[in-house]
Scaffold this motif. Structure first.
Motif, PDB file in Angstrom:
ATOM      1  N   ASP A 186       0.795  -1.235   0.000  1.00 19.92           N
ATOM      2  CA  ASP A 186       0.000   0.000   0.000  1.00 19.92           C
ATOM      3  C   ASP A 186       0.826   1.283   0.000  1.00 19.92           C
ATOM      4  O   ASP A 186       0.373   2.302  -0.495  1.00 19.92           O
ATOM      5  CB  ASP A 186      -0.900   0.044   1.250  1.00 19.92           C
ATOM      6  N   LEU A 187       2.004   1.244   0.643  1.00 22.62           N
ATOM      7  CA  LEU A 187       2.681   2.515   0.919  1.00 22.62           C
ATOM      8  C   LEU A 187       3.761   2.878  -0.087  1.00 22.62           C
ATOM      9  O   LEU A 187       3.822   4.008  -0.550  1.00 22.62           O
ATOM     10  CB  LEU A 187       3.292   2.480   2.331  1.00 22.62           C
ATOM     11  N   PRO A 189       5.570   3.481  -3.362  1.00 24.34           N
ATOM     12  CA  PRO A 189       5.063   3.666  -4.724  1.00 24.34           C
ATOM     13  C   PRO A 189       5.623   2.604  -5.670  1.00 24.34           C
ATOM     14  O   PRO A 189       6.795   2.251  -5.596  1.00 24.34           O
ATOM     15  CB  PRO A 189       5.581   5.055  -5.111  1.00 24.34           C
ATOM     16  N   TYR A 218      -4.096   4.239  -2.029  1.00 19.68           N
ATOM     17  CA  TYR A 218      -3.379   5.513  -1.998  1.00 19.68           C
ATOM     18  C   TYR A 218      -2.915   5.872  -3.396  1.00 19.68           C
ATOM     19  O   TYR A 218      -2.395   5.023  -4.120  1.00 19.68           O
ATOM     20  CB  TYR A 218      -2.159   5.416  -1.083  1.00 19.68           C
ATOM     21  N   LYS A 223       1.290   8.216  -1.548  1.00 23.83           N
ATOM     22  CA  LYS A 223       2.339   7.240  -1.252  1.00 23.83           C
ATOM     23  C   LYS A 223       3.665   7.935  -0.972  1.00 23.83           C
ATOM     24  O   LYS A 223       4.376   7.596  -0.030  1.00 23.83           O
ATOM     25  CB  LYS A 223       2.503   6.270  -2.429  1.00 23.83           C
ATOM     26  N   THR A 227       5.326   7.648   2.630  1.00 25.00           N
ATOM     27  CA  THR A 227       6.629   6.990   2.769  1.00 25.00           C
ATOM     28  C   THR A 227       7.676   8.011   3.203  1.00 25.00           C
ATOM     29  O   THR A 227       8.576   7.682   3.970  1.00 25.00           O
ATOM     30  CB  THR A 227       7.105   6.322   1.460  1.00 25.00           C
TER      31      THR A 227
END
Lengths: 319, 255
Positions: A186-187, A189, A218, A223, A227
């Motif tokens: 999810d986080l 990219p 996201y 992202k 991050t």
């Protein structure tokens, strides 16, 4: 109705989930005033489970910790409201200082000096009014510090207690996100995300927000922002904080080399603090304009509402 | 429509401001309470425990080069003790001064300044970190505290080394500090009688001040008159182990 593409205007309304269906006809054409009333298509409402419980818990613990850490940090900063580079504080060479000057007429002025350039910042920085209404000598004003009046010992207590909570929370979140693959799913990219970055920036500036399935995950700018906070700002704020500890410098002398000395570490700590302030500001703004209650609900109970029309999805894919 | 939105926006801003003020007032109220600062203070034990675990036993504070020293080493706190006995000693260049070591020791002892100077010494160029946030670097010379402790032989019951100082504050409370034996026996913990190759001046704590390089400046008592070894700091002054500690600062000042 030209205000529908005015950033400050219509989109706020458009993006309430209830209003999502008509615009979804085409994401590329935001001027969607008066959708043909003949079109009887009802939006399909779908709920997705957007945020797992550990993520939500970690989020709200951060919501508690960050304002306290920022404001108690400014309280601590006020004990010596100047920043330096290197190991030492050479009083004649700060890169930033919030000073107080006393005028001949008995007045008091706040003078902020950045890289040798001075500004009169009375009322905000260097000198500002306390709860008694009188102007006092202080770096950041009372409304920005915790406790509000000058009280270094208490500021430190708040700071270190919530610093531990923040660190433990961050470690648990990191552990969870690694094990559950929240990070890589999810986080972080994907290369595909990064290729779409130009379009994402344009869409954000035009207040076009992702819809349908795209809204369930996201987008690339989110992202990058998240991050950045998790892997850059978070570690930086903790490591520069540790570098200010004389005991930690004895245990891990490389910290001093990493940041170029204790006073540099203090300066970086300060800058990263304001990077957090900036992130929080943008984050709150984006939350508000991209569907306040839907976003809020998803961070409280996890469920996120997606409104879509079958045809619209098809349209989007063929675009 | 637009008017309504502006009203709503204004309302939201007002509400946020009001909530902010309430929260701030609430936090200030908590700070004034009895129990909340104590809860916050529990972090001190965690910090101390964790820092102790991760620090190698004899980890040294960084020592710098001559060129790294501060042009001006700031003086802080008391810089000229308002204590008649001290002022007499100072007038006589501390010839009549004696450092007393008492309490839980096998052999209580007294050392004159010249006797201290005859003991093995250590010279170190270290960084002084003030709780206020600034740092300054100076060269210090003094006798390691462990040299003195070895001579007086602490009893097994001794847990803290307490430094009683000559400098009173405006309302007559004397400065004092306390450290544990982990720090007392650390090689960089010295009773300094020189700064930057000069006899320690009064503003810096003459005739001797403590250097405790892995903690903050307020732990490094100036104007040390008497060292006492104790098993508990509870009954000394405010009971928190130091002058600033009695005013809410942490006893463990490693951060």
């Amino acid at each position: 109705m030209s205000d529908s593409i005015d950033p400050g205007g219509e989109p706020v309304e458009d993006l309430k989930p209830e209003d999502m269906a008509p615009p979804a006809v085409s994401a590329d054409r935001p001027v969607m005033e008066s959708p043909p009333p003949a079109e009887p298509q009802a939006p399909t409402i779908r709920w997705v489970y957007r945020h797992a419980l550990p993520v939500r818990l970690a989020h709200w613990i951060n919501v508690l910790c960050l304002p306290i850490l920022i404001m108690s940090g400014l309280q601590i900063f006020n004990a010596h409201p100047a920043l330096y580079l290197g190991e030492r504080s050479d009083r004649d060479r700060p890169i930033l200082s919030l000073d107080t000057a006393f005028t001949d007429s008995g007045g008091i002025r706040g003078i902020t000096t950045v890289f040798g350039h001075s500004f009169d910042t009375t009322g905000w920085l260097g000198a500002s009014s306390d709860s008694d209404g009188r102007i006092h000598r202080r770096g950041f004003p009372a409304w920005a510090t915790l406790p509000s009046h000058q009280w270094l010992a208490m500021g430190r207590r708040w700071h270190f207690f919530f610093a531990w909570l923040f660190v433990i929370n961050g470690l648990l979140f990191g552990l969870y996100s690694f094990l559950s693959r929240h990070f890589d799913r999810d986080l972080v990219p994907f290369p595909k995300d990064l290729r779409g970055i130009g379009r994402a920036v344009r869409d954000h500036l035009l207040f076009r927000h992702p819809k349908g399935d795209e809204a369930a995950r996201y987008n690339v700018l989110q992202k990058i922002a998240y991050t950045g906070v998790v892997f850059v700002l978070g570690p930086l704020i903790i490591l520069t904080g540790m570098t200010m500890s004389p005991r930690m410098d004895a245990a891990f002398p490389w910290l001093l080399d990493l940041f170029g000395g204790r006073q540099s570490a203090r300066t970086i700590h300060f800058i990263v603090c304001f990077a957090f302030v900036g992130f929080i500001g943008v984050h709150l703004f984006m939350v508000a304009v991209s569907g306040l209650w839907n976003n809020f609900r998803s961070m409280v109970v996890g469920r996120y509402r997606i409104a879509e029309i079958g045809v619209a999805r098809h349209d989007q894919e063929t675009n | 429509m637009i008017k309504k939105r502006i009203d709503r926006r204004r309302f939201m801003i007002r509400a946020a401001q009001a909530a902010g003020f309430l929260l701030l007032a609430g936090c200030d109220k908590l700070s004034q309470s009895e129990w909340f600062p104590r809860l916050l203070g529990s972090a001190e034990g965690l910090t101390r425990g964790v820092q102790r675990i991760v620090t190698p036993r004899k980890a040294m504070a960084r020592e710098y080069d001559e060129a790294d020293r501060s042009a001006v080493f700031p003086t802080n706190g008391n810089i000229d003790p308002k204590n008649p006995d001290y002022q007499v000693l100072a007038k006589n260049n501390f010839t009549g001064w004696k450092l007393t070591i008492s309490g839980l020791v096998e052999r209580p002892a007294e050392f004159s300044l010249s006797e201290l100077r005859l003991l093995p010494s250590r010279t170190q160029i270290t960084r002084h970190d003030c709780v206020e946030g600034w740092s300054a670097i100076a060269k210090w010379k003094g006798v390691p505290l462990s040299e003195i402790l070895n001579r007086v032989r602490p009893l097994p019951a001794a847990r803290y080394v307490v430094f009683h100082c000559a400098d009173p504050d405006e309302i007559g409370r004397n400065y004092y500090e306390s450290i544990d034996f982990d720090d007392a026996n650390h090689p960089q913990t010295i009773l300094a009688y020189e700064i930057n190759d000069q006899v320690l001046p009064i503003a810096h704590g003459a005739p001797i001040r403590l250097r405790l390089e892995r903690q903050l400046g307020y732990k490094m008592a100036k104007y040390v008159m008497r060292i006492e070894l104790v098993d508990s700091i509870d009954s000394i002054a405010g009971g928190n182990g130091g002058y600033w500690e009695d005013q809410g600062y942490e006893w463990y000042a490693g951060i």
